[in-house]
Design an enzyme around this catalytic site. Structure first.
Site, mmCIF file in Angstrom:
data_model
loop_
_atom_site.group_PDB
_atom_site.id
_atom_site.type_symbol
_atom_site.label_atom_id
_atom_site.label_comp_id
_atom_site.label_asym_id
_atom_site.label_seq_id
_atom_site.Cartn_x
_atom_site.Cartn_y
_atom_site.Cartn_z
ATOM 1 N N ILE A 179 47.983 51.567 44.786
ATOM 2 C CA ILE A 179 49.362 51.311 45.218
ATOM 3 C C ILE A 179 49.313 49.895 45.778
ATOM 4 O O ILE A 179 48.676 49.651 46.802
ATOM 5 C CB ILE A 179 49.857 52.323 46.271
ATOM 6 C CG1 ILE A 179 50.112 53.675 45.596
ATOM 7 C CG2 ILE A 179 51.154 51.805 46.902
ATOM 8 C CD1 ILE A 179 50.711 54.721 46.516
ATOM 9 N N PRO A 180 49.932 48.955 45.063
ATOM 10 C CA PRO A 180 49.654 47.530 45.335
ATOM 11 C C PRO A 180 50.379 47.001 46.557
ATOM 12 O O PRO A 180 51.281 46.160 46.460
ATOM 13 C CB PRO A 180 50.140 46.845 44.049
ATOM 14 C CG PRO A 180 51.215 47.738 43.529
ATOM 15 C CD PRO A 180 50.864 49.138 43.942
ATOM 16 N N CYS A 181 49.969 47.443 47.740
ATOM 17 C CA CYS A 181 50.578 46.937 48.970
ATOM 18 C C CYS A 181 50.261 45.460 49.156
ATOM 19 O O CYS A 181 50.923 44.783 49.934
ATOM 20 C CB CYS A 181 50.105 47.753 50.173
ATOM 21 S SG CYS A 181 48.325 47.771 50.375
ATOM 22 N N HIS A 182 49.262 44.951 48.414
ATOM 23 C CA HIS A 182 48.945 43.522 48.523
ATOM 24 C C HIS A 182 50.066 42.652 47.959
ATOM 25 O O HIS A 182 50.102 41.464 48.200
ATOM 26 C CB HIS A 182 47.630 43.215 47.810
ATOM 27 C CG HIS A 182 47.612 43.595 46.353
ATOM 28 N ND1 HIS A 182 47.251 44.845 45.917
ATOM 29 C CD2 HIS A 182 47.942 42.896 45.241
ATOM 30 C CE1 HIS A 182 47.333 44.900 44.594
ATOM 31 N NE2 HIS A 182 47.763 43.738 44.163
#
Lengths: 227, 278
Positions: free
Chosen positions: B181-184
């Site tokens: 989950i690309p929270c970056h």
């Protein structure tokens, strides 16, 4: 494009609400190995805390059984896995007194047998894949198998041959022979696992062994250059 | 195990042969279950998760999963060895994690696709224990394409909680499955890269690996640029939106706010939605 994204989010099926069986595990792993009769008691008292022990205690036997039933390591692994998963779900539904009185060994074999049977039924409709279940071509035996000393190879070959003959038996005899002579179940356990009267399973074991003996004799005759 | 094995006495002929056959049959039962069987069973009934290690732009990570989907991603640099991961996992999830030698092919494939930037990767996540708000934040972050970023405020607005910018930051900081989950891809509202579940330095590395230049991003932020518009279409976007990146230098216009863009007669892009485009 925005609509496509919405679809994306929809497909990201997120598990959030289900919180079944939140009872936390006890100290099954720490507990010393107890005698088999204590396991049903432990399962009845704390299913989630004891289930890992059930898998550890029976995984080798159930896998070997599935291997003899299916004749394929991949299928055997799936059958054994499915059998344990089904066993867990069944135990979730059983009242404690039923779990306590459960004869685990024949019960587990019975589940594995049903899983294997259902797979065969399902497969009749399916196209048999040329590739392995992971999409890659079915693998060669791993290297360590090739490196084994001669005698062991011979022994393994004989075992594989016999295994193939067993796998080729009609299902009714195969299940009976494997449970009796490979797994070493008693006839009463056998009858419970197969859901048949003791007389019937005895007859099937007997007939299965005779079929195997005939198949072996025929093969030897052929190997010795018989016409 | 000790009961008599020769149930064929009636058959005088071939008795020796039967004995050998029965002995050989017995040997067939000597099997050892495949190493992953236990982990796979327990993960399917959710009594424990299975995990494997994976190489990523921020070094090796442990990826855990169960029947509900991916449940944890932790950096080896943070938790140490296998024992360290198993301890950290148990602390966080109150259930054990067991290693597998090989994850299910479909799952491994989906993870690979996701890390390769394919948003159609069919990945499921086990986010039990997260609040509805946290889940909404994490799912929204999944919509951001690789190589693009959005501010925390964008997530807050998109999920209908425009005042909850700080809570969005907290939810992303607690993302149990970073990278997947690309929270970056969510950055500070002033354009700076900001914090990350794996640490700020790792965030820059992951963004760079996706083809984004963190220095350029922060350069724009320092210059106060929030949006880029095109003077031919009169549409404005976040600078990393695929549509903004297509604008040639000659036609690119910079804006500091939605108000500034609106005053110039520009409308927000319907794909990256700088302001909630209606």
């Amino acid at each position: 494009m925005a609509a496509e994204r919405a679809g994306e989010a929809g497909r990201a099926a997120v598990e959030g609400t289900a919180a079944p069986r939140d009872k936390r595990r006890g100290h099954a792993a720490i507990r010393n190995r107890q005698s088999a009769s204590e396991l049903p008691e432990a399962l009845a008292g704390d299913l989630d805390g004891s289930f890992e022990r059930l898998v550890r205690d029976f995984q080798d036997r159930l896998y070997a059984f599935a291997l003899r039933l299916t004749g394929s390591p991949q299928d055997a692994e799936e059958v054994a896995q499915d059998a344990f998963v089904r066993a867990y779900r069944a135990l979730c539904d059983y009242p404690p007194e039923r779990i306590r009185s459960l004869a685990l060994k024949p019960w587990l074999y019975q589940i594995a047998l049903n899983v294997a049977r259902n797979r065969v039924r399902g497969r009749r409709l399916a196209v048999v894949p040329l590739d392995g279940p992971d999409g890659r071509p079915r693998a060669d035996p791993p290297d360590d198998e090739r490196r084994r000393p001669e005698a062991a190879v011979e022994r393994a070959e004989r075992r594989d041959d016999l295994g193939a003959l067993v796998a080729a038996l009609p299902e009714r005899y195969r299940a009976a022979v494997v449970l009796r002579h490979v797994e070493g179940l008693r006839y009463d356990e056998l009858a419970a696992a197969l859901g048949q009267p003791v007389g019937t399973v005895k007859a099937n074991v007997h007939r299965g062994v005779r079929l195997l003996r005939e198949a072996l004799a025929e093969r030897e005759w052929r190997d010795e250059g018989g016409r | 195990m000790s009961e008599p094995r020769d149930g064929h006495r009636t058959e005088g002929q071939g008795l020796g042969r039967d004995r050998r056959l029965v002995r050989d049959l017995r040997a067939l039962g000597a099997g050892v279950a495949p190493p992953d069987l236990l982990a796979n069973v327990l993960s399917r009934v959710r009594l424990g998760d299975a995990y494997w290690t994976l190489d990523t732009p921020v070094g090796p990570v442990f990826v855990a999963y169960n029947d509900g989907g991916i449940s944890a991603v932790m950096r080896a640099a943070a938790v140490g060895d296998v024992a360290g991961f198993e301890r950290a996992f148990r602390e966080r999830h109150a259930r054990p994690a067991h290693p597998v030698t090989r994850p299910p092919a479909a799952l491994a494939h989906a993870v690979e696709r996701q890390l390769g930037g394919d948003r159609r990767a069919d990945l499921r996540f086990d986010l039990r224990g997260r609040s509805d708000f946290e889940r909404a934040v994490l799912l929204k972050a999944r919509e951001i394409p690789p190589g693009e970023v959005r501010p925390y405020g964008w997530i807050a607005r998109e999920i209908g909680r425009p005042g909850a910018v700080r809570a969005v930051g907290t939810a992303l900081g607690n993302n149990p499955v970073p990278l997947l989950i690309p929270c970056h891809r969510v950055v500070r509202s002033d354009g700076r890269v900001g914090d990350y579940a794996f640490g700020g330095a790792a965030k820059r590395a992951v963004l760079a690996a996706e083809g984004l230049d963190p220095d350029r991003l922060e350069g724009l932020a320092r210059a106060g640029v929030c949006y880029h518009g095109s003077d031919t279409t009169h549409v404005y976007c976040f600078p990393t939106c695929a549509h903004a990146r297509r604008i040639t230098d000659r036609h690119r216009v910079a804006f500091r706010s939605d108000e500034e863009a609106a005053a110039a007669g520009y409308r927000p892009c319907r794909v990256c939605r700088p302001a909630l485009a209606s």
